[in-house]
Design a protein around this motif. Sequence first.
Motif, PDB file in Angstrom:
ATOM      1  N   THR A 156      24.173  40.343  38.682  1.00 20.08           N
ATOM      2  CA  THR A 156      23.786  40.710  40.041  1.00 20.08           C
ATOM      3  C   THR A 156      22.830  39.668  40.604  1.00 20.08           C
ATOM      4  OG1 THR A 156      21.924  42.037  39.257  1.00 20.08           O
ATOM      5  CG2 THR A 156      24.032  43.172  39.551  1.00 20.08           C
ATOM      6  N   GLY A 157      22.497  39.828  41.885  1.00 20.62           N
ATOM      7  CA  GLY A 157      21.574  38.912  42.539  1.00 20.62           C
ATOM      8  C   GLY A 157      22.283  37.683  43.068  1.00 20.62           C
ATOM      9  N   ILE A 158      21.502  36.639  43.327  1.00 15.88           N
ATOM     10  CA  ILE A 158      22.033  35.400  43.903  1.00 15.88           C
ATOM     11  C   ILE A 158      22.421  34.448  42.790  1.00 15.88           C
ATOM     12  CG2 ILE A 158      21.497  33.403  45.344  1.00 15.88           C
ATOM     13  CD1 ILE A 158      19.407  35.168  46.777  1.00 15.88           C
ATOM     14  N   ALA A 163      21.216  47.346  46.937  1.00 16.32           N
ATOM     15  CA  ALA A 163      20.804  46.888  45.611  1.00 16.32           C
ATOM     16  C   ALA A 163      20.565  48.036  44.630  1.00 16.32           C
ATOM     17  CB  ALA A 163      19.545  46.026  45.721  1.00 16.32           C
ATOM     18  N   ARG A 192      23.170  38.733  53.843  1.00 21.17           N
ATOM     19  CA  ARG A 192      22.609  38.790  52.491  1.00 21.17           C
ATOM     20  C   ARG A 192      21.372  39.681  52.439  1.00 21.17           C
ATOM     21  NH1 ARG A 192      18.405  36.240  50.421  1.00 21.17           N
ATOM     22  NH2 ARG A 192      18.314  34.788  52.184  1.00 21.17           N
ATOM     23  N   ALA A 194      26.335  41.151  43.866  1.00 20.55           N
ATOM     24  CA  ALA A 194      26.177  39.725  43.572  1.00 20.55           C
ATOM     25  C   ALA A 194      26.444  38.921  44.836  1.00 20.55           C
ATOM     26  CB  ALA A 194      27.133  39.293  42.463  1.00 20.55           C
ATOM     27  N   ALA A 214      17.568  30.866  43.388  1.00 17.49           N
ATOM     28  CA  ALA A 214      17.603  32.194  43.994  1.00 17.49           C
ATOM     29  C   ALA A 214      16.374  32.492  44.837  1.00 17.49           C
ATOM     30  CB  ALA A 214      17.751  33.254  42.906  1.00 17.49           C
ATOM     31  N   ASP A 215      15.276  31.764  44.610  1.00 17.04           N
ATOM     32  CA  ASP A 215      14.035  32.028  45.330  1.00 17.04           C
ATOM     33  C   ASP A 215      13.729  31.024  46.435  1.00 17.04           C
ATOM     34  OD1 ASP A 215      13.381  34.248  43.664  1.00 17.04           O
ATOM     35  OD2 ASP A 215      12.743  32.844  42.096  1.00 17.04           O
ATOM     36  N   PHE A 257      21.187  43.426  50.433  1.00 15.60           N
ATOM     37  CA  PHE A 257      20.301  43.690  49.305  1.00 15.60           C
ATOM     38  C   PHE A 257      19.323  44.825  49.620  1.00 15.60           C
ATOM     39  CE2 PHE A 257      21.760  39.620  47.546  1.00 15.60           C
ATOM     40  CZ  PHE A 257      21.978  40.015  46.236  1.00 15.60           C
TER      41      PHE A 257
END
Length: 289
Positions: A226-228, A157, A149, A163, A131-132, A153
């Motif tokens: 949630t998130g990547i 967010a 993306r 997601a 994810a980073d 976010f």
Amino acid sequence: MSASQHAASVVVTGAAGYIGRHVVSALLDRGHRVTAVVRPGRGGVVDPRAEVLEADLLAPDFDPADLVRGEPDAVVHLAWQDGFSHNAPSHMLTLSAHYRLLTAVADLGVPRISVLGTMHEIGYWEGAIDADTPANPRSLYGVAKNALRAGLFLALADKVELAWLRCYYIYGDDRQNNSIFTRLLEAVDRGDATLPFTSGRNKYDFIEVRELAEQIAVAATTPGVTGILNCSSGEPVSLADQVEAFIAENELPISLEYGAFPDRPYDSPAVWGDASRIREVMASAGAAN
């Protein structure tokens, strides 16, 4: 579906596409109610258990309220034009339309939005993508997805559960794909005995489309996720090994002409997704992975 989950009402855009058809079926198989959004005239190719909405989502006059009339629990946004043509101008020309649609859906009260990403957002990278991992895309497709993306976010967010489901090299249902596996089948159809090939040494993360669809279906309907997420196998496999296995499994009367094409200098020698998080999500949902 685990005991902690419940049947959800889910809107799937791009539902008639290569991935979308399998995502719709995976959601239905898990007991969810699905509205499959397709381009006009494409409704006949999706699972008949789904409710079909034919619409041009990216048209300036499309009303996003039409997507949420049934107050869905989640929207899964898979729709994308020219996904197999990585430098098509349409990727940049329609970027704002995707952003406009998804931010409007959030403003209309949909609590959960999942969007299909791609490892092409990252560009050249050696090793596992997590994810980073910094993004430096090298195609218009990657640039547009990466911009969407980042924009979503920033904008959403703190409003919705968002997601980003990043996918990798997909195979299966290969007559509907545009991959090396599709070209193999087409070569066999022509009666070719060989297929010109690279060295095949590069390693990639291959995932079967039905497995990918199951990952998307679970991640998109699991509250709090949630998130990547890297929707992937998490295992690097050489292109040669994957293609040779495909030939053997399907008993294709064709062989690879290694070295006919040079390896592309901008392809990583080995790149794959860090699948640790998607494995945790799948395990918590009681899904096979």
